[in-house]
Design an enzyme around this catalytic site. Structure first.
Site, PDB file in Angstrom:
ATOM      1  N   ARG A  16       0.863  -1.184   0.000  1.00  0.00           N
ATOM      2  CA  ARG A  16       0.000   0.000   0.000  1.00  0.00           C
ATOM      3  C   ARG A  16       0.902   1.239   0.000  1.00  0.00           C
ATOM      4  NH1 ARG A  16      -1.837  -0.144   6.412  1.00  0.00           N
ATOM      5  NH2 ARG A  16       0.171   0.616   7.198  1.00  0.00           N
ATOM      6  N   GLN A  18       3.205   4.408  -0.355  1.00  0.00           N
ATOM      7  CA  GLN A  18       4.241   4.800  -1.303  1.00  0.00           C
ATOM      8  C   GLN A  18       4.661   3.633  -2.196  1.00  0.00           C
ATOM      9  OE1 GLN A  18       7.543   7.197   0.212  1.00  0.00           O
ATOM     10  NE2 GLN A  18       6.410   7.496   2.108  1.00  0.00           N
ATOM     11  N   ILE A  38       5.688  -7.307   4.037  1.00  0.00           N
ATOM     12  CA  ILE A  38       5.384  -8.201   5.146  1.00  0.00           C
ATOM     13  C   ILE A  38       3.881  -8.434   5.259  1.00  0.00           C
ATOM     14  CG2 ILE A  38       5.200  -6.450   6.958  1.00  0.00           C
ATOM     15  CD1 ILE A  38       6.902  -8.440   8.705  1.00  0.00           C
ATOM     16  N   ASP A  76       9.556 -10.656   4.783  1.00  0.00           N
ATOM     17  CA  ASP A  76      10.132  -9.676   5.690  1.00  0.00           C
ATOM     18  C   ASP A  76      11.490  -9.230   5.154  1.00  0.00           C
ATOM     19  OD1 ASP A  76      11.266  -8.334   7.935  1.00  0.00           O
ATOM     20  OD2 ASP A  76      10.113  -9.587   9.318  1.00  0.00           O
ATOM     21  N   SER A 156      14.039   9.708   5.246  1.00  0.00           N
ATOM     22  CA  SER A 156      13.028  10.568   5.849  1.00  0.00           C
ATOM     23  C   SER A 156      13.662  11.914   6.133  1.00  0.00           C
ATOM     24  CB  SER A 156      12.518   9.950   7.160  1.00  0.00           C
ATOM     25  OG  SER A 156      11.739  10.873   7.901  1.00  0.00           O
ATOM     26  N   TYR A 169      13.684   5.789  15.062  1.00  0.00           N
ATOM     27  CA  TYR A 169      13.384   6.126  13.670  1.00  0.00           C
ATOM     28  C   TYR A 169      14.443   7.062  13.103  1.00  0.00           C
ATOM     29  CZ  TYR A 169      10.442   7.419   9.645  1.00  0.00           C
ATOM     30  OH  TYR A 169       9.937   7.618   8.393  1.00  0.00           O
ATOM     31  N   VAL A 202       3.435  12.247   4.591  1.00  0.00           N
ATOM     32  CA  VAL A 202       2.948  11.722   3.318  1.00  0.00           C
ATOM     33  C   VAL A 202       1.566  11.120   3.537  1.00  0.00           C
ATOM     34  CG1 VAL A 202       3.446  10.205   1.371  1.00  0.00           C
ATOM     35  CG2 VAL A 202       5.334  11.173   2.698  1.00  0.00           C
ATOM     36  N   THR A 204      -0.308   8.570   3.731  1.00  0.00           N
ATOM     37  CA  THR A 204      -0.316   7.119   3.914  1.00  0.00           C
ATOM     38  C   THR A 204      -0.866   6.817   5.305  1.00  0.00           C
ATOM     39  OG1 THR A 204       1.877   7.031   4.931  1.00  0.00           O
ATOM     40  CG2 THR A 204       1.782   6.930   2.511  1.00  0.00           C
TER      41      THR A 204
END
Length: 266
Positions: A16, A18, A38, A76, A156, A169, A202, A204
């Protein structure tokens, strides 16, 4: 005639968002797609909806509806053997591999000293180690094809400007910059280009349906502004435009392409 007629692209995280949009855009331009996701829960600490097997099936349907060819499997990025087999089977089916789009990633929230061990290691393992495994699995096939080619890594804005409540992150996304810069220097003489893309918000599920995001914004909002208040969230096509450009821009390597509404400059 499509811009990528006859070429083959390996994309991670295609169920789904991007990844799906990248797959569709490449397919519409004539490329065949090798993809994986995944397609299920990654970790209990994630606070946005996980992708599903139905999402992955829908990506396959949409790519085929657009006239594209696709080999997609559930797996994965942390599983190197899975990725190596998928790439090998994709090359056997489509004849070559030209481009890699390392898109798969996850996000968790928490103060640096309050994150659990799982919150830190899961994110770094998926985002950074998993991307390295993607490159290890797929770069040899790109080199074997001998057509030049490209690697595009989705980092990012948090890999350019560290963000509060996102220690794992930010660390993983900063790490992707180093990984990409090293690979760009190694692959340049082999005519393969390596670039990173740095999005902010974004459109999403990760970007808009995270139940922890608003709490973080409320307490640390001073660190989250952008220069384009009228355009707070990038569209999927904004990101795919960059990915397709970097996959075809023969003079661009080692670039850190920002799609962040100016957030990194605030």
């Amino acid at each position: 005639m499509g811009q990528f007629d006859g070429q083959v692209v390996y994309i991670t995280g295609i169920a789904r968002g991007q990844g799906r949009n990248h797959a569709l855009r490449f397919a519409r331009e004539g490329a065949s797609i090798i993809g994986m996701d995944i397609a299920g829960p990654v970790a209990e600490h994630m606070t946005y909806p996980s992708s599903t097997t139905d999402d992955l099936a829908e990506t396959v349907r949409l790519v085929e509806e657009a006239g594209g060819k696709i080999l997609a499997r559930q797996g994965d990025t942390r599983d190197l053997a899975f990725q190596q087999q998928l790439v090998a089977d994709g090359v056997e089916q489509f004849g070559r591999l030209d481009h890699i789009v390392a898109n798969a990633g996850i996000l968790t929230w928490g103060l640096t000293w309050e994150l659990t061990e799982e919150q830190f290691t899961d994110v770094v393992d998926v985002n950074l180690v998993g991307t390295w495994k993607t490159l290890k699995a797929a770069i040899p096939a790109v080199l074997d094809a001998g057509n030049g080619g490209s690697v595009t890594i989705i980092s990012s804005v948090a890999g350019l400007k560290a963000m509060p409540v996102q220690a794992s992150y930010s660390a993983s996304k900063f790490g992707l910059r180093g990984l990409a810069q090293t690979a760009a220097k190694e692959l340049g003489p082999k005519q393969v280009r390596v670039n990173t893309v740095h999005p902010y918000a974004v459109h999403t599920p990760m970007g808009l349906e995270d139940t922890s995001a608003m709490k973080a914004f409320e307490e640390y909002g001073m660190h989250f502004p952008s220069l384009l208040g009228h355009y707070p969230v990038a569209s999927l096509d904004d990101l795919s435009d960059a990915v397709l450009y970097l996959s075809s821009a023969k003079s661009v390597t080692g670039a850190e392409f920002q799609i962040d509404m100016g957030h990194s400059k605030v």
